[in-house]
Design a protein around this motif. Sequence first.
Motif, PDB file in Angstrom:
ATOM      1  N   TRP A  74       0.805  -1.218   0.000  1.00 39.75           N
ATOM      2  CA  TRP A  74       0.000   0.000   0.000  1.00 39.75           C
ATOM      3  C   TRP A  74       0.841   1.273   0.000  1.00 39.75           C
ATOM      4  CZ3 TRP A  74      -5.186   0.907  -0.388  1.00 39.75           C
ATOM      5  CH2 TRP A  74      -6.017  -0.210  -0.379  1.00 39.75           C
ATOM      6  N   ARG A  75       2.034   1.236   0.596  1.00 41.88           N
ATOM      7  CA  ARG A  75       2.790   2.469   0.809  1.00 41.88           C
ATOM      8  C   ARG A  75       4.047   2.508  -0.046  1.00 41.88           C
ATOM      9  NH1 ARG A  75       2.797   0.939   6.270  1.00 41.88           N
ATOM     10  NH2 ARG A  75       5.040   1.322   6.306  1.00 41.88           N
ATOM     11  N   THR A  76       4.363   3.683  -0.549  1.00 41.53           N
ATOM     12  CA  THR A  76       5.555   3.834  -1.398  1.00 41.53           C
ATOM     13  C   THR A  76       6.832   3.663  -0.601  1.00 41.53           C
ATOM     14  OG1 THR A  76       5.514   6.228  -1.040  1.00 41.53           O
ATOM     15  CG2 THR A  76       4.369   5.392  -2.987  1.00 41.53           C
ATOM     16  N   ASP A  77       6.811   4.020   0.685  1.00 41.62           N
ATOM     17  CA  ASP A  77       8.045   3.931   1.461  1.00 41.62           C
ATOM     18  C   ASP A  77       8.495   2.494   1.668  1.00 41.62           C
ATOM     19  OD1 ASP A  77       5.774   3.599   3.108  1.00 41.62           O
ATOM     20  OD2 ASP A  77       6.990   3.936   4.889  1.00 41.62           O
ATOM     21  N   VAL A  78       7.552   1.540   1.627  1.00 41.55           N
ATOM     22  CA  VAL A  78       7.932   0.132   1.766  1.00 41.55           C
ATOM     23  C   VAL A  78       8.902  -0.254   0.661  1.00 41.55           C
ATOM     24  CG1 VAL A  78       7.095  -2.240   1.676  1.00 41.55           C
ATOM     25  CG2 VAL A  78       5.827  -0.528   2.976  1.00 41.55           C
ATOM     26  N   TRP A  79       8.549   0.074  -0.591  1.00 42.12           N
ATOM     27  CA  TRP A  79       9.431  -0.267  -1.701  1.00 42.12           C
ATOM     28  C   TRP A  79      10.720   0.550  -1.665  1.00 42.12           C
ATOM     29  CZ3 TRP A  79      11.101  -3.764  -4.591  1.00 42.12           C
ATOM     30  CH2 TRP A  79      11.888  -3.480  -5.705  1.00 42.12           C
ATOM     31  N   ASN A  80      10.635   1.806  -1.290  1.00 42.77           N
ATOM     32  CA  ASN A  80      11.847   2.639  -1.226  1.00 42.77           C
ATOM     33  C   ASN A  80      12.893   2.043  -0.291  1.00 42.77           C
ATOM     34  OD1 ASN A  80      10.950   4.584  -3.027  1.00 42.77           O
ATOM     35  ND2 ASN A  80       9.926   5.781  -1.437  1.00 42.77           N
ATOM     36  N   TYR A  81      12.451   1.560   0.855  1.00 40.48           N
ATOM     37  CA  TYR A  81      13.390   1.005   1.831  1.00 40.48           C
ATOM     38  C   TYR A  81      13.833  -0.413   1.451  1.00 40.48           C
ATOM     39  CZ  TYR A  81      12.506   4.888   5.024  1.00 40.48           C
ATOM     40  OH  TYR A  81      12.421   6.124   5.590  1.00 40.48           O
ATOM     41  N   VAL A  82      12.889  -1.228   1.004  1.00 37.44           N
ATOM     42  CA  VAL A  82      13.220  -2.625   0.698  1.00 37.44           C
ATOM     43  C   VAL A  82      14.111  -2.729  -0.535  1.00 37.44           C
ATOM     44  CG1 VAL A  82      12.249  -4.852  -0.001  1.00 37.44           C
ATOM     45  CG2 VAL A  82      11.177  -3.551   1.829  1.00 37.44           C
ATOM     46  N   SER A  83      13.883  -1.862  -1.536  1.00 39.40           N
ATOM     47  CA  SER A  83      14.668  -1.942  -2.773  1.00 39.40           C
ATOM     48  C   SER A  83      16.149  -1.690  -2.529  1.00 39.40           C
ATOM     49  CB  SER A  83      14.128  -0.936  -3.803  1.00 39.40           C
ATOM     50  OG  SER A  83      14.231   0.388  -3.305  1.00 39.40           O
ATOM     51  N   ARG A 100      -2.789  -1.836  -5.048  1.00 37.29           N
ATOM     52  CA  ARG A 100      -3.963  -1.095  -5.504  1.00 37.29           C
ATOM     53  C   ARG A 100      -3.633   0.394  -5.607  1.00 37.29           C
ATOM     54  NH1 ARG A 100      -8.206  -3.441  -1.003  1.00 37.29           N
ATOM     55  NH2 ARG A 100      -6.949  -5.259  -0.508  1.00 37.29           N
ATOM     56  N   ASN A 101      -2.390   0.747  -5.324  1.00 38.40           N
ATOM     57  CA  ASN A 101      -1.969   2.141  -5.268  1.00 38.40           C
ATOM     58  C   ASN A 101      -1.115   2.480  -6.485  1.00 38.40           C
ATOM     59  OD1 ASN A 101      -0.862   4.649  -4.677  1.00 38.40           O
ATOM     60  ND2 ASN A 101      -0.630   4.199  -2.499  1.00 38.40           N
ATOM     61  N   GLN A 102      -1.603   3.385  -7.324  1.00 40.34           N
ATOM     62  CA  GLN A 102      -0.876   3.773  -8.532  1.00 40.34           C
ATOM     63  C   GLN A 102       0.498   4.356  -8.198  1.00 40.34           C
ATOM     64  OE1 GLN A 102      -1.498   3.366 -11.748  1.00 40.34           O
ATOM     65  NE2 GLN A 102       0.411   4.392 -12.289  1.00 40.34           N
ATOM     66  N   ASP A 103       0.604   5.069  -7.075  1.00 38.75           N
ATOM     67  CA  ASP A 103       1.883   5.658  -6.685  1.00 38.75           C
ATOM     68  C   ASP A 103       2.938   4.587  -6.432  1.00 38.75           C
ATOM     69  OD1 ASP A 103       0.805   8.156  -6.898  1.00 38.75           O
ATOM     70  OD2 ASP A 103       0.310   8.323  -4.764  1.00 38.75           O
ATOM     71  N   VAL A 104       2.526   3.472  -5.847  1.00 45.92           N
ATOM     72  CA  VAL A 104       3.472   2.378  -5.594  1.00 45.92           C
ATOM     73  C   VAL A 104       3.988   1.821  -6.908  1.00 45.92           C
ATOM     74  CG1 VAL A 104       3.741   0.062  -4.623  1.00 45.92           C
ATOM     75  CG2 VAL A 104       2.437   1.789  -3.374  1.00 45.92           C
ATOM     76  N   ALA A 105       3.098   1.667  -7.872  1.00 52.37           N
ATOM     77  CA  ALA A 105       3.510   1.131  -9.167  1.00 52.37           C
ATOM     78  C   ALA A 105       4.440   2.082  -9.900  1.00 52.37           C
ATOM     79  CB  ALA A 105       2.274   0.838 -10.023  1.00 52.37           C
ATOM     80  N   GLU A 110      12.040   1.533 -13.561  1.00 49.65           N
ATOM     81  CA  GLU A 110      12.554   0.618 -14.576  1.00 49.65           C
ATOM     82  C   GLU A 110      11.726  -0.667 -14.651  1.00 49.65           C
ATOM     83  OE1 GLU A 110      16.614  -0.077 -13.685  1.00 49.65           O
ATOM     84  OE2 GLU A 110      17.237   2.000 -14.005  1.00 49.65           O
ATOM     85  N   SER A 111      10.599  -0.665 -13.989  1.00 54.58           N
ATOM     86  CA  SER A 111       9.818  -1.896 -13.915  1.00 54.58           C
ATOM     87  C   SER A 111       8.881  -2.035 -15.111  1.00 54.58           C
ATOM     88  CB  SER A 111       8.981  -1.907 -12.633  1.00 54.58           C
ATOM     89  OG  SER A 111       8.031  -0.860 -12.679  1.00 54.58           O
ATOM     90  N   ARG A 112       8.400  -3.231 -15.262  1.00 56.79           N
ATOM     91  CA  ARG A 112       7.330  -3.497 -16.219  1.00 56.79           C
ATOM     92  C   ARG A 112       6.026  -3.533 -15.434  1.00 56.79           C
ATOM     93  NH1 ARG A 112       6.218  -9.129 -19.552  1.00 56.79           N
ATOM     94  NH2 ARG A 112       4.239  -8.482 -20.466  1.00 56.79           N
ATOM     95  N   VAL A 113       5.103  -2.651 -15.756  1.00 58.29           N
ATOM     96  CA  VAL A 113       3.838  -2.556 -15.030  1.00 58.29           C
ATOM     97  C   VAL A 113       2.750  -3.268 -15.821  1.00 58.29           C
ATOM     98  CG1 VAL A 113       2.088  -1.022 -14.083  1.00 58.29           C
ATOM     99  CG2 VAL A 113       4.509  -0.376 -13.977  1.00 58.29           C
ATOM    100  N   LEU A 114       2.111  -4.219 -15.191  1.00 57.01           N
ATOM    101  CA  LEU A 114       0.991  -4.927 -15.807  1.00 57.01           C
ATOM    102  C   LEU A 114      -0.280  -4.489 -15.101  1.00 57.01           C
ATOM    103  CD1 LEU A 114      -0.139  -7.116 -17.686  1.00 57.01           C
ATOM    104  CD2 LEU A 114       0.303  -8.787 -15.891  1.00 57.01           C
ATOM    105  N   ARG A 115      -1.090  -3.710 -15.792  1.00 62.70           N
ATOM    106  CA  ARG A 115      -2.324  -3.197 -15.197  1.00 62.70           C
ATOM    107  C   ARG A 115      -3.460  -4.181 -15.490  1.00 62.70           C
ATOM    108  NH1 ARG A 115      -3.573   1.904 -13.783  1.00 62.70           N
ATOM    109  NH2 ARG A 115      -1.761   2.698 -14.907  1.00 62.70           N
ATOM    110  N   LEU A 116      -4.047  -4.739 -14.432  1.00 68.62           N
ATOM    111  CA  LEU A 116      -5.141  -5.691 -14.604  1.00 68.62           C
ATOM    112  C   LEU A 116      -6.460  -4.929 -14.697  1.00 68.62           C
ATOM    113  CD1 LEU A 116      -4.254  -8.683 -12.257  1.00 68.62           C
ATOM    114  CD2 LEU A 116      -3.596  -8.245 -14.611  1.00 68.62           C
ATOM    115  N   GLU A 117      -7.053  -4.960 -15.864  1.00 71.18           N
ATOM    116  CA  GLU A 117      -8.316  -4.262 -16.100  1.00 71.18           C
ATOM    117  C   GLU A 117      -9.485  -5.187 -15.806  1.00 71.18           C
ATOM    118  OE1 GLU A 117      -8.411  -1.224 -16.661  1.00 71.18           O
ATOM    119  OE2 GLU A 117      -6.379  -0.718 -17.360  1.00 71.18           O
ATOM    120  N   PRO A 118     -10.647  -4.637 -15.527  1.00 72.53           N
ATOM    121  CA  PRO A 118     -11.839  -5.476 -15.370  1.00 72.53           C
ATOM    122  C   PRO A 118     -12.108  -6.278 -16.640  1.00 72.53           C
ATOM    123  CG  PRO A 118     -12.247  -3.254 -14.551  1.00 72.53           C
ATOM    124  CD  PRO A 118     -10.918  -3.220 -15.245  1.00 72.53           C
TER     125      PRO A 118
END
Length: 705
Positions: A74-83, A100-105, A110-118
């Motif tokens: 949920w939070r961007t800081d999780v990825w910032n610290y873990v990366s 579910r958070n666009q900011d996290v994605a 440099e990632s590949r983002v796969l957006r799951l649409e309905p």
Amino acid sequence: MGGVGKTTLVTSVYYNPTNSDTVDLLRRIIKELYREKRDVTPADINLMDYRRLVETLRTHLQQKRYLIILDDVWRTDVWNYVSTALFDNNSGSRVVITTRNQDVASIAVESRVLRLEPLEEHEAWTLFCRNAFRREKEKQCTPELEYWARKIASKCQGLPLAIVSIGNLLSLKERKELAWRYVHDALVWEQSDIPEVQKVSTILNFSINDLPYYLRSCLLHCSLYPDDYEMEKNTLIRLWVAEGFVEELGESTMEEVALDYLNQLVGRCMLQAKHTDYIAKTDCFKVHHLVRDLIMAKSRNESFCEVYDKEIEGRSSDKVRRLSVTNMKDYWFSTEKPQLRSLHVFSPVPFHLSFSSLRLLRVLNLNHTCIERLPDALIYLFNLRFLSLRYTMVRELPEALGKLWKLEILDTRYSRVDKLPSGITKLENLRHLMVDNFFESNSRYYEDVLGLQVPKGIWNLKRLQTLKTVAAHEGMIQRLDNLTQMRVLGISDVTSIQCMGLSTSISKMKVLRGLVVYTKYKTEMLRLEALSPPPLLRKLSLGGKLEKGVLPCWLGSVTNLSKLRLRQSGLKEDSLFSLSILPNLEYLSLEEAYEGEKLHFHGRWFPKLKILWFRDMAHLSCIEIEKEALTNLRSLILVGCRELKMLPLGIENLSHLQKLGFDSMPNELLQKLRPGGEDRQKVSHIPIVRSWVMREDKWIEESLS
């Protein structure tokens, strides 16, 4: 957004639940990585700060290829610290995040983002019909219901979780227009900042409110468990019985009724089943993130139960009836809780208990806590039905335990308890007694069982349905026939002289489903020829020398048998034929059980077998599999067969094989499977081929696929 299928997608590859707290997350990743490689986790890991955890993780991952999944971030800081710790070492490593958070994605540039649409409209309709009309042969909507069915399906907005949930609910409704119109009209969307999430929640809320009262209580009870916790089937069933959610129905036991409740909740998509590869049966269950959020809120609002977590401020209410303590560094019950009926602790750290005011307590679940002894005040819990000390440090049970005369379930598995007090024989309401004592063998796949010493009079507990695993003694063997309600029996240290009496007693257990019998010594004869097998027997483990190396003649007639484990049996070459035609056998493990040099699996042998193990076959040098043999085999594991220096002949015929595992096998065999090896092509159709070798007290894994 919730319910679109993110978690379902990643769990089809690999699942590793995480905690959103960064330090705890790093610590958990390190523990999982060390556990996977059978390395010893650093002793001071629980004391490490963020910087040391990062250094430890980076050092461990150097020159390694890894895959880590962080689910529902949920939070961007999780990825910032873990990366910072999960650096790219140019070894083809990958990190997968669901969110579910666009900011996290967006932060992983440099990632590949796969957006799951309905789902598209036609896909959504197909999925809806598959669930709403699952009882119909064609799984298609009937013309008279199509109008309301399409209106209901359109409300799901293409979200799979909503479609499956409402579809399964409708499958249980009458096939009448009025009933379906009522469901449609009840799905009124409320205003929300995140309308898509609100729509899923509305459908799930409706599904929960539609549950009969007995299923609703069982579902709300599941909110006591931590997020992503895997709930064991038998434990859930016994807890529901102990809580009083279940009543006997006709000739069915409460446990059988509870199992039906469990299956109903799975059928309504309120619980998710996790399939194990043990015998390809469902043993564990989980609650979807959104469902858990909803039932936690309902439980709090209705004072059904509360979860005390470090993320939640304040102490729990004095009026709480069911309490779960998770992720706590320390917790002391200093306030009185006179209404408390159920206490579950999911914190592995030292835990302090005061039972002075918990006189109404029915359930005490202390799995995995560091408790070393039971407080004397335990004897005042006169209403206690369920006591679990599994994976604790408790060494002995108090003699006064016999005063808890309402106790129905006692579980000390994986604890340090090595004998039972004589007071246990006073517990006339005891239904399940699980006291297995385990010790590790020389294989990473197996743990051996030691039976506990039990006092005289254990045979007077006539309501017992489960008794495992206990050490045999003469008085007990002769009187086991008192236990006619037994469903699962495990007994060790049996002598040849006792076998006749044991056979007589077991033959009278007409509802027995699971049986484990081990002899006292490796060379002791297991003489069970006189046994008349219970007709419902499904799981059987026999350990000990069989007379003349021949299986008991009755074994081939146990048509319901799905799992068979044979140890130190001394079988001869022609012994497997009687097993090969068992119509429902799915799991077979032979452990030091066969003395021949060759095993030949003929055509049409073992038609339903899915899991096959060979362990420590000292003389086995050749396995041959004909074309139409083992046609459903999914997993083949070879452990410590030192003379087996070549692949099973005909392994390429096993078209459904998903996993081939080697543990402490000859290097001559493994070398042929490595790149450039002469047998590598023969296993190219098998997705997972792995070898494990012990080197310098560490298990080293090698992928051969």
